[in-house]
Design an enzyme around this catalytic site. Structure first.
Site, PDB file in Angstrom:
ATOM      1  N   ARG A 253       0.840  -1.200   0.000  1.00 13.70           N
ATOM      2  CA  ARG A 253       0.000   0.000   0.000  1.00 13.70           C
ATOM      3  C   ARG A 253       0.876   1.251   0.000  1.00 13.70           C
ATOM      4  O   ARG A 253       1.890   1.311   0.702  1.00 13.70           O
ATOM      5  CB  ARG A 253      -0.945  -0.019   1.201  1.00 13.70           C
ATOM      6  CG  ARG A 253      -1.918  -1.186   1.103  1.00 13.70           C
ATOM      7  CD  ARG A 253      -3.165  -1.041   1.929  1.00 13.70           C
ATOM      8  NE  ARG A 253      -3.925  -2.303   1.828  1.00 13.70           N
ATOM      9  CZ  ARG A 253      -4.763  -2.612   0.840  1.00 13.70           C
ATOM     10  NH1 ARG A 253      -5.007  -1.739  -0.122  1.00 13.70           N
ATOM     11  NH2 ARG A 253      -5.390  -3.783   0.820  1.00 13.70           N
TER      12      ARG A 253
ATOM     13  N   ASN B 235       4.247   6.034 -14.019  1.00 14.22           N
ATOM     14  CA  ASN B 235       4.837   7.306 -14.432  1.00 14.22           C
ATOM     15  C   ASN B 235       6.264   7.075 -14.917  1.00 14.22           C
ATOM     16  O   ASN B 235       6.990   6.251 -14.349  1.00 14.22           O
ATOM     17  CB  ASN B 235       4.846   8.285 -13.250  1.00 14.22           C
ATOM     18  CG  ASN B 235       3.449   8.643 -12.784  1.00 14.22           C
ATOM     19  OD1 ASN B 235       2.556   8.860 -13.602  1.00 14.22           O
ATOM     20  ND2 ASN B 235       3.246   8.701 -11.465  1.00 14.22           N
TER      21      ASN B 235
ATOM     22  N   VAL C 115      10.069   7.930  -7.428  1.00 17.73           N
ATOM     23  CA  VAL C 115      10.907   6.796  -7.016  1.00 17.73           C
ATOM     24  C   VAL C 115      11.341   6.105  -8.301  1.00 17.73           C
ATOM     25  O   VAL C 115      10.496   5.626  -9.079  1.00 17.73           O
ATOM     26  CB  VAL C 115      10.149   5.816  -6.090  1.00 17.73           C
ATOM     27  CG1 VAL C 115      11.044   4.631  -5.739  1.00 17.73           C
ATOM     28  CG2 VAL C 115       9.676   6.521  -4.822  1.00 17.73           C
TER      29      VAL C 115
ATOM     30  N   HIS D 236       7.201   1.037 -10.941  1.00 16.96           N
ATOM     31  CA  HIS D 236       6.095   0.567 -10.103  1.00 16.96           C
ATOM     32  C   HIS D 236       4.789   0.922 -10.788  1.00 16.96           C
ATOM     33  O   HIS D 236       4.648   1.999 -11.368  1.00 16.96           O
ATOM     34  CB  HIS D 236       6.153   1.196  -8.706  1.00 16.96           C
ATOM     35  CG  HIS D 236       6.371   2.673  -8.712  1.00 16.96           C
ATOM     36  ND1 HIS D 236       7.619   3.240  -8.924  1.00 16.96           N
ATOM     37  CD2 HIS D 236       5.519   3.704  -8.563  1.00 16.96           C
ATOM     38  CE1 HIS D 236       7.516   4.549  -8.900  1.00 16.96           C
ATOM     39  NE2 HIS D 236       6.245   4.871  -8.683  1.00 16.96           N
TER      40      HIS D 236
END
Ligand code: AMP
Ligand code: ZN
Length: 114
Positions: free
Chosen positions: A29, A87, A96, A100
């Site tokens: 999460r 992204n 980051v 992901h």
């Protein structure tokens, strides 16, 4: 990658709120959720951005979506709908630099995104 936040999670140095894990993928999460469901699906192997993917990574990236599908089903948002976003680079909002897949749902999603 020792200075990568998500690699530290994969290594067990930081413990996220894990919702799924297998040999290749970790899902947890988001610490700053933008929707009732906001999960990040991450390959365990470090890949910085979409621009760094190569043909050998195709199956792994496909697997991120299969995990997203499972996460959505588990959170009960599969039928109402959810958004997946990856992204690429700072201009698109990547903060980051370990790829992901965001899985967002549980509220209406507007289009186009900001
Ligand atoms: P992006 O901006 O697309 O690179 O997404 C990075 C995401 O990582 C953001 O939604 C952050 O809220 C999330 N994030 C940053 N640190 C953590 C953490 N320690 N645990 C979980 N999610 C995090
Ligand atoms: Zn990494």
């Amino acid at each position: 990658m020792t200075d990568c936040l998500f690699c530290k999670m994969v290594a067990g140095d930081i413990s996220p709120d894990t919702v799924y894990e297998d040999d290749e993928v970790l899902a947890f999460r988001d610490i700053n959720p933008q929707a009732p469901t906001h999960v990040l699906v991450v390959p365990k192997r470090h890949i910085s951005t979409i621009n760094d993917l190569n043909a050998d990574d195709a199956e792994l990236v496909g697997k991120l979506y299969l995990v997203a599908q499972q996460v959505a089903a588990k959170d009960g948002i599969a039928e109402e709908g959810y958004r997946t976003v990856m992204n690429c680079n700072a201009g698109a909002g990547q903060s980051v630099f370990h790829i992901h897949l965001h899985v967002l749902g549980g509220r209406p999603m507007r289009w186009p995104p900001g």
